[in-house]
Scaffold this motif. Structure first.
Motif, PDB file in Angstrom:
ATOM      1  N   ASP A 257       0.818  -1.216   0.000  1.00 32.69           N
ATOM      2  CA  ASP A 257       0.000   0.000   0.000  1.00 32.69           C
ATOM      3  C   ASP A 257       0.851   1.264   0.000  1.00 32.69           C
ATOM      4  N   GLU A 258       1.950   1.243   0.767  1.00 34.55           N
ATOM      5  CA  GLU A 258       2.761   2.454   0.886  1.00 34.55           C
ATOM      6  C   GLU A 258       3.486   2.803  -0.414  1.00 34.55           C
ATOM      7  N   ALA A 259       3.590   1.833  -1.331  1.00 33.96           N
ATOM      8  CA  ALA A 259       4.276   2.089  -2.596  1.00 33.96           C
ATOM      9  C   ALA A 259       3.338   2.617  -3.673  1.00 33.96           C
ATOM     10  N   ILE A 260       2.042   2.451  -3.479  1.00 34.63           N
ATOM     11  CA  ILE A 260       1.082   2.765  -4.538  1.00 34.63           C
ATOM     12  C   ILE A 260       1.114   4.235  -4.980  1.00 34.63           C
ATOM     13  N   PRO A 261       1.204   5.213  -4.069  1.00 37.56           N
ATOM     14  CA  PRO A 261       1.267   6.608  -4.548  1.00 37.56           C
ATOM     15  C   PRO A 261       2.411   6.863  -5.523  1.00 37.56           C
ATOM     16  N   ASP A 262       3.599   6.328  -5.221  1.00 35.12           N
ATOM     17  CA  ASP A 262       4.730   6.532  -6.130  1.00 35.12           C
ATOM     18  C   ASP A 262       4.527   5.810  -7.454  1.00 35.12           C
ATOM     19  N   VAL A 263       3.848   4.666  -7.420  1.00 33.61           N
ATOM     20  CA  VAL A 263       3.572   3.945  -8.665  1.00 33.61           C
ATOM     21  C   VAL A 263       2.630   4.770  -9.543  1.00 33.61           C
ATOM     22  N   PHE A 264       1.600   5.343  -8.932  1.00 26.43           N
ATOM     23  CA  PHE A 264       0.698   6.215  -9.693  1.00 26.43           C
ATOM     24  C   PHE A 264       1.464   7.401 -10.282  1.00 26.43           C
ATOM     25  N   ARG A 265       2.362   7.983  -9.496  1.00 23.52           N
ATOM     26  CA  ARG A 265       3.146   9.121  -9.995  1.00 23.52           C
ATOM     27  C   ARG A 265       4.029   8.702 -11.167  1.00 23.52           C
ATOM     28  N   ARG A 266       4.578   7.496 -11.083  1.00 18.81           N
ATOM     29  CA  ARG A 266       5.429   6.987 -12.156  1.00 18.81           C
ATOM     30  C   ARG A 266       4.630   6.839 -13.449  1.00 18.81           C
ATOM     31  N   LEU A 267       3.444   6.271 -13.335  1.00 18.36           N
ATOM     32  CA  LEU A 267       2.583   6.100 -14.506  1.00 18.36           C
ATOM     33  C   LEU A 267       2.143   7.459 -15.050  1.00 18.36           C
ATOM     34  N   ALA A 268       1.856   8.386 -14.145  1.00 19.43           N
ATOM     35  CA  ALA A 268       1.438   9.722 -14.575  1.00 19.43           C
ATOM     36  C   ALA A 268       2.567  10.445 -15.298  1.00 19.43           C
ATOM     37  N   ALA A 285      -8.710  10.811 -22.602  1.00 20.92           N
ATOM     38  CA  ALA A 285      -9.404   9.546 -22.396  1.00 20.92           C
ATOM     39  C   ALA A 285      -9.769   9.384 -20.922  1.00 20.92           C
ATOM     40  N   PRO A 286     -10.871   8.710 -20.630  1.00 22.48           N
ATOM     41  CA  PRO A 286     -11.323   8.556 -19.237  1.00 22.48           C
ATOM     42  C   PRO A 286     -10.263   7.980 -18.303  1.00 22.48           C
ATOM     43  N   VAL A 287      -9.438   7.058 -18.799  1.00 25.47           N
ATOM     44  CA  VAL A 287      -8.446   6.440 -17.926  1.00 25.47           C
ATOM     45  C   VAL A 287      -7.435   7.471 -17.427  1.00 25.47           C
ATOM     46  N   TYR A 288      -7.091   8.449 -18.264  1.00 28.42           N
ATOM     47  CA  TYR A 288      -6.123   9.468 -17.852  1.00 28.42           C
ATOM     48  C   TYR A 288      -6.776  10.530 -16.969  1.00 28.42           C
ATOM     49  N   GLN A 289      -8.057  10.785 -17.190  1.00 32.26           N
ATOM     50  CA  GLN A 289      -8.773  11.680 -16.292  1.00 32.26           C
ATOM     51  C   GLN A 289      -8.878  11.047 -14.907  1.00 32.26           C
ATOM     52  N   MET A 290      -9.135   9.738 -14.879  1.00 36.61           N
ATOM     53  CA  MET A 290      -9.189   9.020 -13.609  1.00 36.61           C
ATOM     54  C   MET A 290      -7.839   9.091 -12.893  1.00 36.61           C
ATOM     55  N   LEU A 291      -6.759   8.936 -13.651  1.00 34.76           N
ATOM     56  CA  LEU A 291      -5.423   9.013 -13.063  1.00 34.76           C
ATOM     57  C   LEU A 291      -5.173  10.402 -12.473  1.00 34.76           C
ATOM     58  N   ALA A 292      -5.585  11.435 -13.178  1.00 34.82           N
ATOM     59  CA  ALA A 292      -5.417  12.800 -12.676  1.00 34.82           C
ATOM     60  C   ALA A 292      -6.196  13.003 -11.377  1.00 34.82           C
ATOM     61  N   ASP A 293      -7.398  12.452 -11.318  1.00 30.87           N
ATOM     62  CA  ASP A 293      -8.210  12.571 -10.101  1.00 30.87           C
ATOM     63  C   ASP A 293      -7.548  11.848  -8.927  1.00 30.87           C
ATOM     64  N   ILE A 294      -6.996  10.674  -9.206  1.00 27.97           N
ATOM     65  CA  ILE A 294      -6.323   9.909  -8.149  1.00 27.97           C
ATOM     66  C   ILE A 294      -5.108  10.668  -7.631  1.00 27.97           C
ATOM     67  N   LEU A 295      -4.340  11.251  -8.539  1.00 32.36           N
ATOM     68  CA  LEU A 295      -3.167  12.027  -8.122  1.00 32.36           C
ATOM     69  C   LEU A 295      -3.567  13.201  -7.238  1.00 32.36           C
ATOM     70  N   GLN A 297      -6.160  13.363  -5.307  1.00 36.39           N
ATOM     71  CA  GLN A 297      -6.530  12.816  -4.002  1.00 36.39           C
ATOM     72  C   GLN A 297      -5.290  12.485  -3.174  1.00 36.39           C
ATOM     73  N   ILE A 298      -4.268  11.944  -3.841  1.00 33.61           N
ATOM     74  CA  ILE A 298      -3.021  11.597  -3.149  1.00 33.61           C
ATOM     75  C   ILE A 298      -2.352  12.854  -2.597  1.00 33.61           C
ATOM     76  N   GLU A 299      -2.320  13.903  -3.410  1.00 31.30           N
ATOM     77  CA  GLU A 299      -1.677  15.143  -2.973  1.00 31.30           C
ATOM     78  C   GLU A 299      -2.456  15.793  -1.831  1.00 31.30           C
ATOM     79  N   LEU A 300      -3.784  15.759  -1.914  1.00 31.06           N
ATOM     80  CA  LEU A 300      -4.603  16.335  -0.844  1.00 31.06           C
ATOM     81  C   LEU A 300      -4.414  15.578   0.466  1.00 31.06           C
ATOM     82  N   ALA A 301      -4.168  14.272   0.349  1.00 34.81           N
ATOM     83  CA  ALA A 301      -3.952  13.449   1.544  1.00 34.81           C
ATOM     84  C   ALA A 301      -2.539  13.612   2.088  1.00 34.81           C
TER      85      ALA A 301
END
Length: 303
Positions: A257-268, A285-295, A297-301
């Protein structure tokens, strides 16, 4: 937080580097010339240059340099603590991004074996260092060892006082592949040696968004780059979907779990480089909009 440039150790590094750099350049040229007398310049020349850089320009001592420790060319230590693993290559052999990435992957495997969090590769011309982070690496320093003016800020981050600190600077990745001479055919083969490939995808660890153990391909998750380091536009959206939701009924596992934020950042980062992420007035594309939303959320957290 204290600015690193206000630290006494940084100021000492500046003084030492400015005074020592001209002599280092002379010694470096001498080391390369001495090797050339016997034909092809050997890897030993790069090792000698690394040693001179660390001990005459920076503040490491000879006793801190542990050559051929385990499978690593050099392990830099102090007070029984391992800080940096350096993989030395034949001068001129790190003149393209693929060769650099292959050498870095090799260094990361050795670092994983010895539980070291910083790695570097050097061919006597280029010195590139990176931090090992959750399931991947983050560039730390890019040095051109032939430049006339000392790269003071960059050198600080691999000094005894700077190497253990979270790096506040960004390595200039545009220099990678631009420093050094062109590879000969033999050197190109040498640069690709000792590269472990995934048995299914036939690509190295650097092409995956998460790598649990560089020596165990079963821990490599989410392929998203091609073998040449460019983005795999077919696999990138699949990797994003696999990490964020079920993709064809199969959700990726084996990523802490602790690695997931960095993995999302890598993909982004890969998506951003391809112009796939949302921008003002641009529909994606929706998948990239979803990725932006997740990022977001990660930054807000604050993760």
């Amino acid at each position: 937080m204290t600015n690193y440039q206000d630290l006494a150790g940084y100021r000492k590094c500046v003084q030492r580097t400015r005074a020592a750099w001209p002599l280092f350049l002379q010694r470096r040229e001498s080391m390369l010339s001495a090797q050339e007398r016997f034909g092809k310049v050997a890897e030993k020349a790069a090792e000698n240059i690394v040693g001179a850089l660390l001990t005459s320009v920076l503040d490491w001592q000879e006793r801190d340099l542990n050559w051929q420790l385990g499978r690593a060319d050099l392990v830099v230590t102090h007070n029984f603590t391992k800080y940096l693993i350096v993989e030395a290559k034949r001068p001129g052999s790190l003149s393209n991004r693929t060769a650099i990435d292959n050498a870095l992957a090799q260094a990361i495997r050795y670092a994983h074996e010895q539980h070291v969090k910083q790695v570097a590769v050097c061919d006597g011309i280029l010195f590139f260092a990176a931090d090992i982070v959750d399931g991947g690496s983050r560039p730390r320093v890019t040095l051109n060892l032939a430049q006339e003016e000392p790269p003071i800020d960059e050198l600080w981050w691999v000094s005894m006082d700077g190497v253990h600190r979270p790096c506040e600077a960004l390595a200039d990745l545009s220099l990678l592949g631009q420093i050094g001479a062109a590879l000969s055919a033999d050197e190109a083969v040498d640069a690709g040696q000792d590269v472990l490939l995934h048995p299914k995808y036939q690509i190295p660890a650097r092409c995956f968004a998460y790598v649990g153990n560089p020596s165990k391909t079963s821990t490599w998750k989410l392929p998203y780059l091609l073998a040449d380091g460019s983005t795999d536009l077919k696999r990138l959206p699949k990797a994003i979907q696999s990490l964020s939701s079920n993709y064809r009924g199969a959700k990726v596992g084996g990523i802490p779990d602790e690695a997931i934020p960095d993995v999302f950042r890598r993909l982004a980062g890969a998506a951003r480089a391809e112009g796939k992420m949302p921008a003002s007035g641009v529909k994606v594309a929706p998948v990239y909009q979803m990725l932006a939303d997740i990022l977001q959320q990660i930054e807000l957290a604050g993760v």
